[in-house]
Motif scaffolding. Structure first.
Motif, short mmCIF file in Angstrom:
data_model
loop_
_atom_site.label_atom_id
_atom_site.label_comp_id
_atom_site.label_asym_id
_atom_site.label_seq_id
_atom_site.Cartn_x
_atom_site.Cartn_y
_atom_site.Cartn_z
N GLU A 194 49.87 24.11 25.17
CA GLU A 194 49.16 23.46 24.52
C GLU A 194 49.02 21.86 25.13
O GLU A 194 47.89 21.26 24.77
CB GLU A 194 49.65 23.13 22.86
N ASP A 195 50.06 21.58 25.82
CA ASP A 195 49.80 20.38 26.50
C ASP A 195 49.21 20.44 28.00
O ASP A 195 49.01 19.46 28.42
CB ASP A 195 51.23 19.53 26.72
N GLU A 196 48.70 21.58 28.30
CA GLU A 196 48.03 22.00 29.58
C GLU A 196 46.41 21.73 29.51
O GLU A 196 45.97 22.21 28.20
CB GLU A 196 48.38 23.03 30.45
N LEU A 197 45.71 21.54 30.48
CA LEU A 197 44.27 21.59 30.25
C LEU A 197 43.77 22.74 31.55
O LEU A 197 44.55 22.94 32.30
CB LEU A 197 43.70 20.29 30.78
N PHE A 198 42.71 23.37 30.91
CA PHE A 198 42.20 24.56 31.78
C PHE A 198 41.70 23.98 33.01
O PHE A 198 40.76 22.98 32.73
CB PHE A 198 41.03 25.18 31.05
N ALA A 199 42.11 24.04 34.32
CA ALA A 199 41.96 23.56 35.41
C ALA A 199 40.44 23.57 36.14
O ALA A 199 39.80 22.74 36.52
CB ALA A 199 43.13 23.60 36.46
N ALA A 200 40.14 24.99 35.74
CA ALA A 200 38.70 25.24 36.54
C ALA A 200 37.64 24.48 35.78
O ALA A 200 37.69 24.43 34.76
CB ALA A 200 38.55 26.71 36.61
N LEU A 229 22.81 38.90 42.78
CA LEU A 229 23.76 39.54 41.69
C LEU A 229 25.07 39.39 41.77
O LEU A 229 25.34 39.06 43.02
CB LEU A 229 22.85 41.01 41.79
N LEU A 230 25.63 39.40 40.96
CA LEU A 230 27.11 39.48 40.86
C LEU A 230 27.87 40.68 40.85
O LEU A 230 27.39 41.58 40.16
CB LEU A 230 27.73 38.37 39.93
N ARG A 231 28.95 40.77 41.43
CA ARG A 231 30.11 41.77 41.22
C ARG A 231 31.24 41.25 40.34
O ARG A 231 31.54 40.07 40.78
CB ARG A 231 30.54 42.73 42.58
N LEU A 232 31.93 42.06 39.67
CA LEU A 232 33.10 41.34 38.75
C LEU A 232 34.12 40.83 39.70
O LEU A 232 34.43 41.66 40.49
CB LEU A 232 33.34 42.34 37.96
N LEU A 233 34.18 39.63 39.56
CA LEU A 233 35.20 39.10 40.56
C LEU A 233 35.12 39.04 42.03
O LEU A 233 36.00 39.26 42.73
CB LEU A 233 36.73 39.67 40.15
N GLY A 234 33.69 39.02 42.34
CA GLY A 234 33.39 39.15 43.92
C GLY A 234 33.71 37.57 44.37
O GLY A 234 34.07 37.01 43.79
N GLU A 235 33.39 37.93 45.81
CA GLU A 235 33.55 36.61 46.53
C GLU A 235 32.34 35.75 46.61
O GLU A 235 31.58 35.97 47.33
CB GLU A 235 34.09 36.98 47.91
N ASP A 236 31.96 35.00 45.46
CA ASP A 236 30.85 34.44 45.24
C ASP A 236 31.04 32.93 44.68
O ASP A 236 32.35 32.80 44.10
CB ASP A 236 29.89 35.09 44.26
N GLU A 237 30.23 32.22 44.47
CA GLU A 237 30.30 30.72 44.18
C GLU A 237 30.67 30.64 42.59
O GLU A 237 31.38 29.81 42.30
CB GLU A 237 28.95 30.12 44.35
N VAL A 238 30.21 31.58 41.79
CA VAL A 238 30.72 31.49 40.34
C VAL A 238 32.10 31.96 40.22
O VAL A 238 32.74 30.94 39.40
CB VAL A 238 29.38 32.56 39.67
N HIS A 239 32.60 33.14 40.58
CA HIS A 239 33.77 33.53 40.42
C HIS A 239 34.74 32.52 41.03
O HIS A 239 35.86 32.17 40.44
CB HIS A 239 33.82 34.98 40.65
N SER A 240 34.62 32.12 42.35
CA SER A 240 35.51 31.21 43.03
C SER A 240 35.62 30.05 42.59
O SER A 240 36.78 29.27 42.60
CB SER A 240 35.11 31.19 44.54
N ARG A 241 34.78 29.55 41.89
CA ARG A 241 34.82 28.14 41.44
C ARG A 241 35.44 28.02 39.71
O ARG A 241 35.79 27.10 39.27
CB ARG A 241 33.50 27.33 41.26
#
Length: 319
Positions: free
Chosen positions: A50-56, A95-107
């Protein structure tokens, strides 16, 4: 497969989203959980202190950058400003693959309790009076529009509470929607609203009873929900202990079997990319007429690529 959990506020949809996501992840299959609820509690339900913040960074914090990435070289989308939350992919889009090596998932992905999680972002004080929460959900809709998920891959989204989930076309982005219903009249009322809205678009909805304490509760659900009742969870001391910070023990056997039933129901659903793209185009044109053409100063119907066919074939062509 894309799975949404919806229901009345307080019905336990966030808890079930977390339990189902962990259940999938611990079985070894690829899964991404997404917090699409205004309260943003999924990370804590998965085990964040509860005292942590989501870092991403949240998806809504970088919607512009996500648009730039996803539009790729699609000639129908000249800029991020011309791309709205409902803009469907076309030839040239990324297009994206689930948990692929792309900018959306990596960030944007951070693992919590063994579950890769992305968050929409909280409703902030600066948003009060000038924005609605659905503007933040635009990045989630774009993500799902451009995702090509394969067999044995899962996306689990904790949606906004109540029938408010129908305020955008996001509700059509799922292969299965689980409606969490408590044995109360208010919760059943939300079920009826959601059932009727979903039926208009052929959206599959299955009811998961929750917080069932005995035979009377179960009979109440069967009376008011009928054949839509897929399964149910009993009142859980395991869940209560985790909510109180006493994380120990194991989930009750009945509730574990319920999670198995949910997965079986999801796996039994056929994946229909044609219907998926049809709904995407339909809601894009609705939004274009209602507000987006005026907001962008463009005819956004021109963004629809009539020769684009979504799904694995599109991903293979892009590769």
């Amino acid at each position: 497969m894309r799975v949404a959990f919806v229901g009345k506020g307080g019905s336990g949809k966030t808890t079930l989203s977390a339990l189902f996501s962990r259940h999938l992840a611990h079985s070894g299959v690829p899964v991404v959980a997404i917090d699409g609820d205004i309260n943003q509690h999924l990370a804590y339900a998965l085990g964040l202190d509860e005292d942590e913040l989501f870092a991403a960074p949240s998806l809504s914090a970088r919607t512009g950058e996500i648009k730039d990435y996803l539009r790729g070289t699609n000639p129908r989308i000249p800029s991020r400003d011309a791309m709205v939350k409902t803009t469907p992919p076309g030839r040239g889009s990324r297009l994206l693959r689930l948990l692929g090596e792309d900018e959306v998932h990596s960030r944007h992905v951070q693992e919590i309790g063994g579950v890769p999680l992305m968050v929409t972002g909280a409703f902030e004080e600066s948003d009060l009076g000038v924005a609605c929460y659905h503007s933040k959900l635009g990045a989630v809709e774009l993500y799902l529009n451009h995702l090509v998920d394969g067999p044995g891959e899962y996306v689990v989204v904790d949606m906004t509470a109540g029938a408010d989930a129908f305020a955008s076309g996001l509700f059509t982005r799922f292969d299965m929607t689980f409606l969490v219903v408590e044995p109360t009249r208010k919760s059943v009322s939300v079920y009826r609203q959601y059932r009727d809205h979903a039926a208009e678009f052929g959206i599959p909805v299955a009811v998961v009873g929750n917080k069932v304490t005995g035979e009377d509760d179960l009979l109440f659900l069967k009376e008011h929900v009928g054949d839509d009742l897929l399964t149910y969870c009993v009142q859980s001391s395991y869940v209560r202990a985790h909510e109180q910070g006493r994380g120990h023990g194991e989930l009750e056997p009945h509730n574990t079997r319920t999670l198995d039933q949910l997965r079986e129901a999801v796996d039994a659903r056929p994946k229909d990319w044609t219907i998926f793209q049809k709904h995407a185009v339909e809601f894009h044109l609705r939004n274009a007429t209602a507000w987006a053409n005026e907001a962008t100063g463009q005819d956004l119907a021109a963004q629809v690529d009539p020769d684009f066919r979504h799904g694995p074939a599109a991903l293979a062509a892009l590769a």
